[in-house]
Design a protein around this motif. Structure first.
Motif, PDB file in Angstrom:
ATOM      1  N   ARG A 208     152.039  34.656  39.906  1.00  0.00           N
ATOM      2  CA  ARG A 208     151.629  35.818  40.841  1.00  0.00           C
ATOM      3  C   ARG A 208     152.629  36.899  41.184  1.00  0.00           C
ATOM      4  O   ARG A 208     152.640  38.019  41.881  1.00  0.00           O
ATOM      5  N   THR A 210     155.218  37.896  39.454  1.00  0.00           N
ATOM      6  CA  THR A 210     155.792  38.567  38.423  1.00  0.00           C
ATOM      7  C   THR A 210     155.942  40.047  38.904  1.00  0.00           C
ATOM      8  O   THR A 210     155.073  40.421  39.371  1.00  0.00           O
ATOM      9  N   THR A 212     155.893  43.890  39.227  1.00  0.00           N
ATOM     10  CA  THR A 212     154.979  44.869  38.718  1.00  0.00           C
ATOM     11  C   THR A 212     155.271  46.176  38.970  1.00  0.00           C
ATOM     12  O   THR A 212     156.242  46.494  39.711  1.00  0.00           O
ATOM     13  N   GLN A 213     154.975  47.359  38.192  1.00  0.00           N
ATOM     14  CA  GLN A 213     155.431  48.795  38.457  1.00  0.00           C
ATOM     15  C   GLN A 213     154.774  49.221  39.556  1.00  0.00           C
ATOM     16  O   GLN A 213     155.380  49.809  40.363  1.00  0.00           O
ATOM     17  N   GLU A 214     153.582  48.774  39.791  1.00  0.00           N
ATOM     18  CA  GLU A 214     152.872  49.218  41.030  1.00  0.00           C
ATOM     19  C   GLU A 214     152.982  48.510  41.957  1.00  0.00           C
ATOM     20  O   GLU A 214     153.038  47.153  41.817  1.00  0.00           O
ATOM     21  N   LEU A 216     151.889  45.647  44.969  1.00  0.00           N
ATOM     22  CA  LEU A 216     150.883  44.876  45.243  1.00  0.00           C
ATOM     23  C   LEU A 216     150.020  45.781  46.436  1.00  0.00           C
ATOM     24  O   LEU A 216     150.758  46.483  47.179  1.00  0.00           O
ATOM     25  N   SER A 343     157.725  50.972  41.223  1.00  0.00           N
ATOM     26  CA  SER A 343     158.948  50.215  40.921  1.00  0.00           C
ATOM     27  C   SER A 343     160.108  51.035  40.668  1.00  0.00           C
ATOM     28  O   SER A 343     159.857  52.472  40.090  1.00  0.00           O
TER      29      SER A 343
END
Ligand code: SF4
Length: 346
Positions: A208, A210, A212-214, A216, A343
């Protein structure tokens, strides 16, 4: 300060466990106690230097030295109790006692890495106990310098200890019985972590994480946001605070403001609150103004950012509330308000 005290105890314990006792060291009565004290003195000073170098820090409480010394002595007494038996006073430790205790230590401040390389932990101590007539046992111990549990370990600490236990078991298929214990130096109690393996959950958590571009989804709460160091980049806590989801009040507060004026000599400042407009960090104006007194690192930081911030908003973190005036000092944060909504990596 509690973290510095914990580091001083941990680092001293580690160094003492590695100290080879030569004939010259083990002379006269109280030789072990002297080593304990001189080792703590060294690490106490190191911690104090690091603490004072930190950009934000409260007062260094030198009066806690005795508590640290008692904590270190308490940790060593647990080690003796687990290995050669109870030792009431460290001044009575003989060279042969220490040599025998050291012979039980398999690892001291060691890194544990899972076979898949995804999970890692730092264990304080691994000892092997072999009593006559009983099978060998490995004890993975974590020194705890904080408040001891009243009855049982908190779920968080239990999970941490079982994590060490389970990586160790995975890495050493021929292991004997492995027990994970929290050693609480304050009252010299030992708490065993029991329960199923935590490896599967740890791997799920790893997955979880990893990137991400967006970002959380933010879940602001008073508990989560109080000590979060991302507040000047996170728009969500400010919206939650202005909407009343995070209660206002308390001894310390955070604000997003515009600087109206600052007297660089006295540190007296006037700010105007910049409430959120929307959920993505945009701000609006308000008529809410308040005064603040800035000193030491906070005043220096404000003078520094004034050169380039212009009319842009500022995040004030950990401002102490005193009536209608805020006080900002070495313990506070003054940063430009820069919400980060995605990101920055390509
Ligand atoms: S300030 Fe933002 S990032 Fe930090 S805990 Fe609160 S919601 Fe999460």
């Amino acid at each position: 300060m509690p973290a510095s005290m914990g580091n001083a105890i941990h680092n001293s314990f580690e160094e003492i466990c590695k100290t080879e006792i030569s004939q010259e060291l083990a002379i006269g009565t109280g030789w072990f106690e002297k080593i304990v004290k001189s080792t703590l003195d060294k690490h106490w000073e190191n911690e104090r230097d690091l603490f004072m170098e930190a950009p934000r820090h409260p007062r260094w409480k030198s009066e806690l030295y005795q508590k640290a010394l008692d904590g270190l002595a308490g940790s060593l007494k647990i080690l003796f109790e687990k290995t050669i038996g109870e030792i009431m006073e460290l001044s009575k430790v003989e060279a042969s006692d220490w040599a025998e205790t050291q012979s039980y230590i398999l690892a001291n401040e060691a890194t544990l890495t899972s076979n898949c390389d995804k999970l890692m932990g730092r264990l304080d101590l691994l000892i092997s106990i072999k009593r006559s007539g009983k099978p060998e046992e490995w004890i993975v111990a974590d020194l705890k310098t904080g408040k001891p549990p009243v009855t049982q370990l908190s779920p968080k600490v239990s999970r941490q200890l079982r994590f060490y236990r389970d990586i160790l078991k995975e890495n050493e298929p021929d292991h004997p019985v492995v027990t994970a214990e929290g050693w609480y130096s304050a009252n010299q109690t030992i708490h065993t972590a029991e329960g199923p393996s935590v490896i599967e959950e740890a791997l799920e958590a790893w997955e979880r994480m990893t990137p991400t571009q967006e970002p959380l989804l933010a879940t602001p709460t008073q508990e989560a946001c109080s000590f979060c160091e991302w507040k000047s980049w996170c728009p969500s806590w400010w919206v939650a605070k202005m909407d009343g989801e995070i209660p206002q009040g308390g001894m310390f507060t955070d604000e997003v403001v515009n600087l109206v004026r600052l007297d660089p000599e006295s540190g007296a400042a006037l700010f105007q609150r910049a409430p959120p407009s929307g959920k993505n960090g945009e701000l609006s104006q308000s008529s809410h103004r308040f005064g603040a007194i800035l000193k030491d690192g906070a005043l220096e930081q404000m003078k520094k950012i004034m050169d380039y911030i212009g009319d842009d908003p500022i995040f004030l973190g950990s401002a102490r509330v005193s009536g209608k005036v805020l006080h900002l000092g070495d313990w506070s944060e003054i940063l430009s308000w820069s919400p980060l909504l995605g990101s920055v990596s390509k």
